[in-house]
Design a protein around this motif. Sequence first.
Motif, PDB file in Angstrom:
ATOM      1  N   ALA A 176       0.631  -1.186   0.166  1.00 34.69           N
ATOM      2  CA  ALA A 176      -0.063  -0.121   0.027  1.00 34.69           C
ATOM      3  C   ALA A 176       0.817   1.280  -0.078  1.00 34.69           C
ATOM      4  N   GLY A 177       2.092   1.165   0.399  1.00 33.97           N
ATOM      5  CA  GLY A 177       2.928   2.519   0.663  1.00 33.97           C
ATOM      6  C   GLY A 177       3.292   2.772  -0.678  1.00 33.97           C
ATOM      7  N   LYS A 178       3.293   1.762  -1.560  1.00 31.12           N
ATOM      8  CA  LYS A 178       3.999   2.186  -2.826  1.00 31.12           C
ATOM      9  C   LYS A 178       2.860   2.610  -3.915  1.00 31.12           C
ATOM     10  N   ALA A 179       1.710   2.737  -3.548  1.00 33.27           N
ATOM     11  CA  ALA A 179       0.436   3.069  -4.338  1.00 33.27           C
ATOM     12  C   ALA A 179       0.547   4.624  -4.781  1.00 33.27           C
ATOM     13  N   VAL A 180       0.439   4.842  -5.876  1.00 31.89           N
ATOM     14  CA  VAL A 180       0.764   6.382  -6.166  1.00 31.89           C
ATOM     15  C   VAL A 180      -0.570   6.739  -6.909  1.00 31.89           C
ATOM     16  N   GLU A 181      -0.811   8.162  -6.932  1.00 25.29           N
ATOM     17  CA  GLU A 181      -1.930   8.904  -7.719  1.00 25.29           C
ATOM     18  C   GLU A 181      -1.659   8.805  -9.150  1.00 25.29           C
ATOM     19  N   VAL A 182      -2.686   8.808 -10.080  1.00 25.87           N
ATOM     20  CA  VAL A 182      -2.580   8.892 -11.249  1.00 25.87           C
ATOM     21  C   VAL A 182      -2.940  10.308 -11.800  1.00 25.87           C
ATOM     22  N   THR A 183      -1.944  11.002 -12.232  1.00 25.52           N
ATOM     23  CA  THR A 183      -2.055  12.512 -12.417  1.00 25.52           C
ATOM     24  C   THR A 183      -2.143  12.881 -13.806  1.00 25.52           C
ATOM     25  N   SER A 184      -1.720  12.204 -14.896  1.00 30.00           N
ATOM     26  CA  SER A 184      -1.715  12.398 -16.170  1.00 30.00           C
ATOM     27  C   SER A 184      -3.402  12.126 -16.720  1.00 30.00           C
ATOM     28  N   THR A 185      -3.710  13.017 -17.361  1.00 27.95           N
ATOM     29  CA  THR A 185      -5.211  12.649 -18.184  1.00 27.95           C
ATOM     30  C   THR A 185      -5.068  12.587 -19.496  1.00 27.95           C
ATOM     31  N   GLU A 186      -3.750  12.671 -20.056  1.00 26.86           N
ATOM     32  CA  GLU A 186      -3.471  12.546 -21.609  1.00 26.86           C
ATOM     33  C   GLU A 186      -3.182  11.259 -21.777  1.00 26.86           C
ATOM     34  N   PHE A 187      -3.609  10.901 -23.098  1.00 24.99           N
ATOM     35  CA  PHE A 187      -3.173   9.532 -23.531  1.00 24.99           C
ATOM     36  C   PHE A 187      -3.113   9.719 -25.007  1.00 24.99           C
ATOM     37  N   ASP A 188      -2.404   8.903 -25.759  1.00 25.60           N
ATOM     38  CA  ASP A 188      -2.285   8.874 -27.407  1.00 25.60           C
ATOM     39  C   ASP A 188      -3.434   7.989 -27.933  1.00 25.60           C
ATOM     40  N   MET A 189      -3.729   8.805 -28.813  1.00 25.31           N
ATOM     41  CA  MET A 189      -5.038   8.087 -29.912  1.00 25.31           C
ATOM     42  C   MET A 189      -4.525   7.996 -31.147  1.00 25.31           C
ATOM     43  N   THR A 190      -4.824   6.704 -31.595  1.00 24.04           N
ATOM     44  CA  THR A 190      -4.249   6.418 -33.178  1.00 24.04           C
ATOM     45  C   THR A 190      -5.512   6.878 -34.114  1.00 24.04           C
ATOM     46  N   LEU A 246     -17.996  11.406 -31.516  1.00 19.79           N
ATOM     47  CA  LEU A 246     -18.323  10.513 -30.241  1.00 19.79           C
ATOM     48  C   LEU A 246     -17.102  10.021 -29.928  1.00 19.79           C
ATOM     49  N   LEU A 247     -16.026   9.915 -30.639  1.00 20.42           N
ATOM     50  CA  LEU A 247     -14.624   9.173 -29.960  1.00 20.42           C
ATOM     51  C   LEU A 247     -14.149  10.376 -29.401  1.00 20.42           C
ATOM     52  N   ASN A 248     -14.327  11.410 -29.633  1.00 19.92           N
ATOM     53  CA  ASN A 248     -13.452  12.632 -29.172  1.00 19.92           C
ATOM     54  C   ASN A 248     -14.373  12.669 -27.706  1.00 19.92           C
ATOM     55  N   ALA A 249     -15.590  12.583 -27.537  1.00 21.51           N
ATOM     56  CA  ALA A 249     -16.455  12.422 -26.477  1.00 21.51           C
ATOM     57  C   ALA A 249     -15.960  11.299 -25.424  1.00 21.51           C
ATOM     58  N   ALA A 250     -15.713  10.240 -25.976  1.00 23.03           N
ATOM     59  CA  ALA A 250     -15.024   8.920 -25.222  1.00 23.03           C
ATOM     60  C   ALA A 250     -14.008   9.348 -24.762  1.00 23.03           C
ATOM     61  N   VAL A 251     -12.912   9.884 -25.356  1.00 23.13           N
ATOM     62  CA  VAL A 251     -11.710  10.061 -25.131  1.00 23.13           C
ATOM     63  C   VAL A 251     -11.596  11.125 -23.931  1.00 23.13           C
ATOM     64  N   SER A 252     -12.596  12.165 -23.840  1.00 21.02           N
ATOM     65  CA  SER A 252     -12.988  13.164 -22.768  1.00 21.02           C
ATOM     66  C   SER A 252     -13.437  12.357 -21.481  1.00 21.02           C
ATOM     67  N   LEU A 253     -14.126  11.446 -21.683  1.00 22.46           N
ATOM     68  CA  LEU A 253     -14.822  10.738 -20.836  1.00 22.46           C
ATOM     69  C   LEU A 253     -13.943  10.037 -20.037  1.00 22.46           C
ATOM     70  N   VAL A 254     -13.071   9.208 -20.709  1.00 16.54           N
ATOM     71  CA  VAL A 254     -12.135   8.507 -19.999  1.00 16.54           C
ATOM     72  C   VAL A 254     -11.043   9.115 -19.548  1.00 16.54           C
ATOM     73  N   ALA A 255     -10.696  10.357 -19.968  1.00 11.47           N
ATOM     74  CA  ALA A 255      -9.553  11.311 -19.333  1.00 11.47           C
ATOM     75  C   ALA A 255     -10.249  11.734 -17.957  1.00 11.47           C
TER      76      ALA A 255
END
Length: 320
Positions: free
Chosen positions: A188-202, A298-307
């Motif tokens: 548990a001491g090694k658990a980290v927050e996920v701070t990045s909301t950007e990811f690559d989309m092909t 709709l794909l852009n909306a899906a990306v925004s929702l996941v982020a």
Amino acid sequence: MSLTAPRSAFPEFYDNPIIGAIADIPRWTVSDSEKMPINFRELMSTNRLWGAHEISEHCLVTLDELTGFLPNAANNAFYLRAQTDGVLVLDIEKTCPPEVAAKLLGIPSLYSELSMSGKGYHLLLPLPANFWDFPIATGKKVLKHEEGWFEILLDHWVTFTRAPVPSDRMPRQDYEPGAWEALYAQLAGKAVEVTSTEFDMTTERPEIPRFEQMVELISRRAIGKSLSDFAGDASRFEFSALGVLYNRLQTVLIAVRDAERTANFDEAAQAWVLFEAAQRILPARDKHAEIRNEMPLLLNAAVSLVAQRVSTQEQPSAGR
């Protein structure tokens, strides 16, 4: 689905007090040969084997309902929620070195069994005394050992085999007092927050294992709301629908990741699954042909929702 001996063959499981304590929680089903939890309600009503697409009474049952309808079930699968149920599962992998596994088996458990391979182990344990000392970890689904030898399940499917650990594998001495807390702190001491909301989309959908299966599972049922619930605002309605699909997908992904351990179901893959599912259940409109950020609307909306979900779902939980 293979059949085994009836319920009476597993007294160590069915007569265990902690199993009895969670038996009435409607989060039980069975897993198929690929560790996919099935929609037990669908099995009971139609005898069809469909995946469980959500953690609710729409798909899942109590343990008594399960054994009453399928007394010869090959396994019993339960969706564990540590903070609600007050227990965790220490999942010791078959790749764990025997000496390490033997030491872990010494932790006093509420229930223990062999895993499906017969070479790993499941230990049902109470919340450690220091559980709330690691607020980031409380928001995780799984805490993994860095070598992959074992993991602690907090919000996850557990497929109980009900097979007792042979007495000759059990250690002669228990862990020292406080050892469970020390082990929990180690992970548990090694658990980290996920701070990045950007990811690559092909621009084209990559190869995604079980893509069609995941899309079908999360889009099978209606989302429960209509455009009129949003005063005719199609954008709000569609984003809400994507949110419903996202929640269903997270449940499906837990099982799929167990079955496809080498696959990478990252944020981009999830966005593609949501995009395809949304196209199947949402009313088509001309605006869907528009491009946003070099992607269909709709794909852009899906990306925004996941982020958005990634940036919030793993924020520290309040301790208590």
